[in-house]
Design a protein around this motif. Sequence first.
Motif, PDB file in Angstrom:
ATOM      1  N   LEU A 179       0.835  -1.206   0.000  1.00  0.00           N
ATOM      2  CA  LEU A 179       0.000   0.000   0.000  1.00  0.00           C
ATOM      3  C   LEU A 179       0.864   1.247   0.000  1.00  0.00           C
ATOM      4  N   PHE A 180       1.884   1.240   0.827  1.00  0.00           N
ATOM      5  CA  PHE A 180       2.810   2.362   0.904  1.00  0.00           C
ATOM      6  C   PHE A 180       3.486   2.592  -0.444  1.00  0.00           C
ATOM      7  N   TYR A 181       3.927   1.510  -1.043  1.00  0.00           N
ATOM      8  CA  TYR A 181       4.615   1.584  -2.339  1.00  0.00           C
ATOM      9  C   TYR A 181       3.711   2.187  -3.401  1.00  0.00           C
ATOM     10  N   LEU A 182       2.431   1.777  -3.415  1.00  0.00           N
ATOM     11  CA  LEU A 182       1.492   2.281  -4.416  1.00  0.00           C
ATOM     12  C   LEU A 182       1.192   3.765  -4.225  1.00  0.00           C
ATOM     13  N   PRO A 213       5.321   7.919  -8.528  1.00  0.00           N
ATOM     14  CA  PRO A 213       5.109   9.193  -9.228  1.00  0.00           C
ATOM     15  C   PRO A 213       3.799   9.241 -10.008  1.00  0.00           C
ATOM     16  N   GLU A 214       3.338   8.079 -10.512  1.00  0.00           N
ATOM     17  CA  GLU A 214       2.104   8.065 -11.286  1.00  0.00           C
ATOM     18  C   GLU A 214       0.879   8.445 -10.446  1.00  0.00           C
ATOM     19  N   VAL A 218       1.605  12.082   3.349  1.00  0.00           N
ATOM     20  CA  VAL A 218       0.215  11.633   3.337  1.00  0.00           C
ATOM     21  C   VAL A 218       0.140  10.115   3.433  1.00  0.00           C
ATOM     22  N   SER A 219       1.059   9.442   2.768  1.00  0.00           N
ATOM     23  CA  SER A 219       1.062   7.976   2.798  1.00  0.00           C
ATOM     24  C   SER A 219       1.307   7.456   4.209  1.00  0.00           C
ATOM     25  N   VAL A 220       2.249   8.072   4.919  1.00  0.00           N
ATOM     26  CA  VAL A 220       2.532   7.661   6.299  1.00  0.00           C
ATOM     27  C   VAL A 220       1.296   7.849   7.172  1.00  0.00           C
ATOM     28  N   VAL A 221       0.636   8.990   7.043  1.00  0.00           N
ATOM     29  CA  VAL A 221      -0.558   9.266   7.851  1.00  0.00           C
ATOM     30  C   VAL A 221      -1.672   8.285   7.514  1.00  0.00           C
ATOM     31  N   PHE A 247      15.157   3.184  -0.366  1.00  0.00           N
ATOM     32  CA  PHE A 247      15.906   2.081  -0.962  1.00  0.00           C
ATOM     33  C   PHE A 247      15.338   1.711  -2.334  1.00  0.00           C
ATOM     34  N   PHE A 248      14.010   1.829  -2.481  1.00  0.00           N
ATOM     35  CA  PHE A 248      13.377   1.522  -3.761  1.00  0.00           C
ATOM     36  C   PHE A 248      13.367   2.722  -4.716  1.00  0.00           C
ATOM     37  N   GLY A 249      14.037   3.808  -4.314  1.00  0.00           N
ATOM     38  CA  GLY A 249      14.099   4.974  -5.182  1.00  0.00           C
ATOM     39  C   GLY A 249      12.851   5.835  -5.145  1.00  0.00           C
ATOM     40  N   LEU A 250      12.060   5.695  -4.065  1.00  0.00           N
ATOM     41  CA  LEU A 250      10.812   6.460  -3.957  1.00  0.00           C
ATOM     42  C   LEU A 250      10.872   7.431  -2.789  1.00  0.00           C
ATOM     43  N   GLY A 251      12.058   7.938  -2.481  1.00  0.00           N
ATOM     44  CA  GLY A 251      12.213   8.869  -1.379  1.00  0.00           C
ATOM     45  C   GLY A 251      11.723  10.258  -1.723  1.00  0.00           C
ATOM     46  N   VAL A 252      12.099  11.198  -0.876  1.00  0.00           N
ATOM     47  CA  VAL A 252      11.644  12.578  -1.048  1.00  0.00           C
ATOM     48  C   VAL A 252      12.165  13.171  -2.352  1.00  0.00           C
ATOM     49  N   ALA A 253      13.420  12.899  -2.700  1.00  0.00           N
ATOM     50  CA  ALA A 253      14.019  13.390  -3.944  1.00  0.00           C
ATOM     51  C   ALA A 253      15.082  12.390  -4.386  1.00  0.00           C
TER      52      ALA A 253
END
Length: 388
Positions: A173-176, A180-181, A257-260, A330-336
């Motif tokens: 869920l977090f990953y989705l 960026p999409e 938002v995802s964390v919340v 680690f999956f390249g989905l960080g803040v920047a």
Amino acid sequence: MDDVLSWGTIFGKVAVQFVPVWIALVVTYAVSITFKRRLGLYGKLFDSPVGMIGFGIVMFWVFTALFADQIITFDPLAQFSGMKNKPLGTPLAGAGEADYAWFLFGGDHLARDVFSRMVMGARSVLSIAPAATAFAFMVGITLGVPAGYFGGRLDTTLSFIANLVLAFPVILLFYLLVTPEIRLTGIPVILAAILFLFPIIFLTILFNARFFTDPKKRNLYVGAVLVIGLWAYSGLAFNMDPLGVWSMEPNLLNVFVSVVFVNSPTVFRIVRGIVMDLKARDYVAAGQTRGEGPWYIMLWEILPNARGPLIVDFCLRIGYTTILLGTLGFFGLGVAPDSPDWGSTIDDGRKTLNLFPHAAVVPALALMSLVLGLNLLADGLREESLRD
């Protein structure tokens, strides 16, 4: 200066860089221990060796984040010629008089200083995890307290929604939610518009219930919450703050938002369960007999008596969130993409792990130590709250 520093010299120089942190820790411990009998549960924490160790580790990284600009030796994003994959304690090639002379923890595969990226990574993690967890708690408390207290259809509906979210694997869920999409669909903004309202709702109800019989104080506190809250809400959720004080980058908004969203249902269920247990206590019946309103009883009678388990869970949840943020990086989905957050740095170091492990091991140890500190702190708080 052509020789690599010895291990003892490296750690000595690292200790010197952290002098502001050591001073802040000493002052914090001295003041806290001196006045611990006046500081409630926080003061009792210093009666627990495990809690003190955990608190020390956590505050080390908190102060590191606060003083990061004074601790770092180089710009964490800067690249230096001749420093690619250099080992710990390597002298900076072509260092000028104004430059720090050493790469204390070596260089990564892009010739960036690993030590400075580790230090600045603490700021990246601690600027997101505690704040997002606090927002999740406000959402969970605002919904969980009335669900547990009133029960009935309200409880059934909210529990169904919470279970629906919890039915998805958390990492998936977090990953989705942070891809960026997803941003192109507008879902993060919609979630922000909903979730960021809850702190305003929670504080408004809290002060209204407490000062309902004192209209002047009630109007003052509620008015301040609405003015400041809606001002922050416009900037954080929609990036429409006219003064430019409150804003959030799109990538950061996605992650926040995802964390919340992911943490709120779990907090809801914990709060709901605690309230269902505590509402049968004698002090609740006494409050009802005195004619106190249901929101006053929920927020000012029941909730304070649930603080122990909730504080412990808050500390643990920051640790879980830190791990999730590291996983995203680690999956390249960080803040920047070039962010020095620990997850991204570990991913960068993974590419040369067999030959040059230091670039991945250093941020991994930092991440591990923070989570360990949070767990030890939670254990200490749990131990002391049971004695309370």
